[in-house]
Design an enzyme around this catalytic site. Structure first.
Site, mmCIF file in Angstrom:
data_model
loop_
_atom_site.group_PDB
_atom_site.id
_atom_site.type_symbol
_atom_site.label_atom_id
_atom_site.label_comp_id
_atom_site.label_asym_id
_atom_site.label_seq_id
_atom_site.Cartn_x
_atom_site.Cartn_y
_atom_site.Cartn_z
ATOM 1 N N ASN A 1 1.451 1.048 6.044
ATOM 2 C CA ASN A 1 1.728 0.177 4.907
ATOM 3 C C ASN A 1 2.504 -1.020 5.434
ATOM 4 O O ASN A 1 3.535 -0.853 6.082
ATOM 5 C CB ASN A 1 2.557 0.942 3.871
ATOM 6 C CG ASN A 1 3.279 0.028 2.905
ATOM 7 O OD1 ASN A 1 2.727 -0.975 2.474
ATOM 8 N ND2 ASN A 1 4.512 0.373 2.575
ATOM 9 N N GLY A 2 2.020 -2.232 5.165
ATOM 10 C CA GLY A 2 2.774 -3.391 5.601
ATOM 11 C C GLY A 2 1.904 -4.499 6.142
ATOM 12 O O GLY A 2 0.697 -4.564 5.873
ATOM 13 N N GLU A 3 2.515 -5.363 6.938
ATOM 14 C CA GLU A 3 1.829 -6.515 7.511
ATOM 15 C C GLU A 3 2.369 -6.778 8.915
ATOM 16 O O GLU A 3 3.581 -6.785 9.125
ATOM 17 C CB GLU A 3 2.051 -7.761 6.641
ATOM 18 C CG GLU A 3 1.350 -9.006 7.141
ATOM 19 C CD GLU A 3 1.598 -10.206 6.254
ATOM 20 O OE1 GLU A 3 1.098 -11.296 6.585
ATOM 21 O OE2 GLU A 3 2.297 -10.060 5.233
ATOM 22 N N CYS B 1 0.863 -1.174 0.000
ATOM 23 C CA CYS B 1 0.000 0.000 0.000
ATOM 24 C C CYS B 1 0.902 1.227 0.000
ATOM 25 O O CYS B 1 2.133 1.116 -0.051
ATOM 26 C CB CYS B 1 -0.902 0.015 1.226
ATOM 27 S SG CYS B 1 -1.995 -1.414 1.385
ATOM 28 N N ARG C 1 -4.857 1.825 -1.081
ATOM 29 C CA ARG C 1 -4.940 0.507 -0.475
ATOM 30 C C ARG C 1 -4.886 -0.631 -1.491
ATOM 31 O O ARG C 1 -5.568 -0.598 -2.512
ATOM 32 C CB ARG C 1 -6.232 0.365 0.330
ATOM 33 C CG ARG C 1 -6.276 -0.957 1.096
ATOM 34 C CD ARG C 1 -7.588 -1.171 1.805
ATOM 35 N NE ARG C 1 -7.537 -2.405 2.602
ATOM 36 C CZ ARG C 1 -8.589 -3.076 3.001
ATOM 37 N NH1 ARG C 1 -9.789 -2.650 2.711
ATOM 38 N NH2 ARG C 1 -8.454 -4.179 3.717
#
Length: 224
Positions: free
Chosen positions: A75-77, A2, A50
């Site tokens: 942004n990320g996981e 994202c 997104r």
């Protein structure tokens, strides 16, 4: 993947113009083609593109806490979000969606800036605490998720990619000759340098903290 952008200018809120914020956000459409969101409050504008992976129908960003005083784009996981979510719910926190990065907002409510110590993942985030007028920019320890910023005269611009910052009229395109030398010598510029003289990257595993009322940008590096 994202992408997000932000304009933080409490002394000159007109610099967080909505049209300008959208122009910056549009440069990151390739990072998040599924949806685009813009949010403004006094002195702060946030834009987010997104790519929907977790909670396809929910997970809209920016994400707010229960009373709307803390706002986040990320942004990320977060790999350990399920365990964190369970613990936070036991402590009384309410979640609006099933998206993984929402745990950051509630962890911050619990632990302040030290909340990053509990995260496992790859991420870059911007979190604003309105009552304390505190802005935090953080990046994962491996530096997988990018995060760049520009500071001048009480205004902080930040984004997932440099080209978003270049859309703002405050930012010029002067080359950083040391950064250029690093590109020609190493695989790339050594953080926090970039190819642009006035643009820096948040180093991997560090956090930039800006408190309102301080006449210059006060940067504090916290190991994550």
């Amino acid at each position: 993947m994202c992408g997000f952008v932000g304009i933080y200018s409490p002394k000159n809120p007109e610099l967080a113009d909505l049209q300008l914020l959208k122009r910056m956000t549009d440069t990151l459409t390739h990072r998040g083609p599924d949806a685009q969101y813009l949010s403004r409050q006094p002195g702060l504008g946030l834009g987010f593109c997104r790519l929907s992976i977790i909670d396809l129908l929910g997970g809209k960003q920016p994400i707010f806490n229960e009373d709307g005083t803390v706002v986040l784009v990320c942004n990320g996981e977060i790999y350990n979000y399920r365990a964190l979510r369970k613990k936070l719910r036991q402590r009384g926190h309410c979640f609006q969606a099933e998206v993984d990065v929402e745990v950051l907002v509630h962890l911050y409510e619990e632990n302040g800036p030290e909340f990053v110590q509990e995260l496992s993942g790859q991420f870059a985030f911007a979190l604003y605490d309105q009552p304390r007028q505190r802005l935090l920019l953080g990046r994962d320890p491996a530096g997988i998720a990018p995060l760049y910023y520009f500071w001048r005269d009480g205004t902080l611009l930040f984004a997932s990619e440099i080209k978003a910052l270049l859309e703002h009229p405050l930012v010029d395109r002067r080359v950083d000759l040391t950064g250029l030398d690093q590109v020609l010598t190493f695989p790339g510029p050594v953080s926090p340098r970039t190819l642009f003289a006035d643009i820096r990257s948040v180093p991997p595993g560090h956090m930039l903290i800006v408190e309102a009322g301080v006449p210059v940008c006060r940067c504090q590096d916290h190991r994550i």
